[in-house]
Design a protein around this motif. Sequence first.
Motif, PDB file in Angstrom:
ATOM      1  N   HIS A  20      15.981   2.559  19.004  1.00 10.44           N
ATOM      2  CA  HIS A  20      17.492   2.634  17.945  1.00 10.44           C
ATOM      3  C   HIS A  20      17.561   2.147  17.331  1.00 10.44           C
ATOM      4  O   HIS A  20      18.510   1.577  16.008  1.00 10.44           O
ATOM      5  N   THR A  21      16.353   0.946  17.490  1.00 12.78           N
ATOM      6  CA  THR A  21      17.576  -0.020  16.527  1.00 12.78           C
ATOM      7  C   THR A  21      16.149  -0.181  15.753  1.00 12.78           C
ATOM      8  O   THR A  21      15.579   0.782  14.726  1.00 12.78           O
ATOM      9  N   ALA A 244      15.841   2.722  28.248  1.00 12.86           N
ATOM     10  CA  ALA A 244      17.335   3.724  27.792  1.00 12.86           C
ATOM     11  C   ALA A 244      16.724   4.487  26.680  1.00 12.86           C
ATOM     12  O   ALA A 244      17.661   6.040  26.649  1.00 12.86           O
ATOM     13  N   ALA A 245      15.879   4.515  25.915  1.00 14.26           N
ATOM     14  CA  ALA A 245      14.779   5.644  25.672  1.00 14.26           C
ATOM     15  C   ALA A 245      13.790   6.109  25.107  1.00 14.26           C
ATOM     16  O   ALA A 245      13.071   4.764  25.839  1.00 14.26           O
ATOM     17  N   VAL A 279      24.041   7.941  14.859  1.00 11.84           N
ATOM     18  CA  VAL A 279      23.417   6.759  15.844  1.00 11.84           C
ATOM     19  C   VAL A 279      24.309   5.786  15.459  1.00 11.84           C
ATOM     20  O   VAL A 279      24.824   4.901  15.706  1.00 11.84           O
ATOM     21  N   HIS A 283      27.390   6.855  17.264  1.00  9.44           N
ATOM     22  CA  HIS A 283      26.898   6.140  18.503  1.00  9.44           C
ATOM     23  C   HIS A 283      25.989   7.000  19.792  1.00  9.44           C
ATOM     24  O   HIS A 283      25.722   7.088  20.703  1.00  9.44           O
ATOM     25  N   ARG A 285      22.281   8.179  21.144  1.00 13.56           N
ATOM     26  CA  ARG A 285      21.533   7.514  21.704  1.00 13.56           C
ATOM     27  C   ARG A 285      20.292   8.799  22.541  1.00 13.56           C
ATOM     28  O   ARG A 285      20.135   9.158  23.600  1.00 13.56           O
TER      29      ARG A 285
END
Length: 528
Positions: A20-21, A244-245, A279, A283, A285
């Motif tokens: 998610h960056t 996390a993802a 996102v 927020h 995710r």
Amino acid sequence: MDRIEVRVNDQVRAAAAAPHTRLLDWLRAQGLTGAKEGCAEGECGACAVLVARPDGPERTRWTAVNACLPPVLAFDGQEIRTAEGLGTAPGACAVEDLHPVQREMADRGGSQCGYCTPGFICSMAAEYYRPGRTGPAAANDGSRPADAQPDGTARDGAAPDDIQPDHSETGTAVAGEEHAADHEHGPNGFDLHALSGNLCRCTGYRPIRDAAYALGAPSPADPLARRQERPAPPARPTHLVTEAAEFRRPATLAELLDLLADRPDAQLLAGATDLGVEVNIRHARPPLVLAVDRLEELRTLDVGPDRIEIGAALTLSEVERGLAGRVPLLDQLFPQFASRLIRNAATLGGNLGTASPIGDAAPALLALDATLVLAGADGEREVPLAEYFTGYRRTVRRPGELIRAVGVPRPLAPAAAFYKIAKRRFDDISSVAVAIAMELDGGTVGRVRIGLGGVAATPLRARATEDALTGRRWDAETAAAVADVLAGEGTPLDDHRASARYRSAMLGQSLLRFYAQTQPAPALEVTR
């Protein structure tokens, strides 16, 4: 696990980042701090960068996009230019090292605090390199028209940029003459809509416009112009997993549908113009993101005698160029759909997939009697758009299905209009959207379709109004009577954008406006 790499300003950089960056955060971490964050919603353009996108199989088009919305992983194997990489000697400060766009902005005072300037320059550079944008004869290696001073005043008696004589109603070039200027296009062919997604709070737009209108044609030796003569980087499969993802770019539609069958909760990513906001602001995710924007099976555009089929992952800018005016109602929609920066990334599949009641595409497509091709691991089915929405952000799409394409039947209704009522003319969210497509038979209303947005929990067809119009004489009396019917459609609410009463009033006024626009222009009386 793939090695993630992005070519930025001719340098390949490893993109070791979480799923998610954002592209913006990654660029700034690389020391490329020209791109800024202003709104985190894709509205201000301070984060704009250039991306090398396909322009057919053999060419590249420099395309401006917002870096604050998409994840950097979506650019694996892709090519990016930031404001730092535009000049002939990136990072240098000498005037001769500046890109023509940068030099015009400096010479004409287009920057004050400078916060938004790199984003403006990237959007302006995309338009500078746009194929088909031809400018007047240029001096100084293509950076300035020969008759222009650095302050924008005319030289040798030539007319200033903003009062060039009109040569045609469309602004197209007349042989041997410059482009005609209008309030949205310069004499050099520069389309100000290219900057509609860039906001400036201190300089003012006049010097920025002057810089844009001073640009000539790129020099034949310009490396970025020459780069457009080669194919864009192909999409490549990408896969990254963290605790996390997970981010995946499948190689084929079949692979994607198999993944969706196993994980129907996966979040699909096309232009990130909606997901990026979720996102950034809320927020969100998602544990699994599946990128679909470069899948060729979702990027088709077929124009047949009975039907136009538009791939769900084509960007709105690509659809606009590909249709080339064949669907006039969509031509009215496109300039009012957010901004060029957003249209360079947003897709019809994404706009309809979110099922937002204020999405601009749905009313226009409802008026066009469009259908959706829904694809899943078990096959495809086609659903009328009028039956697609079932409730607030709910649709008939089954788990594991996605929108593959949008179908528009032909022939099209000869009279059509799209009205967007919002607080700003461009780059804003609709308070009300109305699309009307009508066939007339000897002055009598035949087939009519009216799509509405912003007046109910879903986009909807104004069926009571359609029934009231069909078979009636299309005259002022009918328009006035049926305008009251249209004003009663939907269940509008009071919110911060508009009141329910205002929304209803705008519905009725839209039909009256449509009637006025479908009447022949009155003959002018000549008095002697």
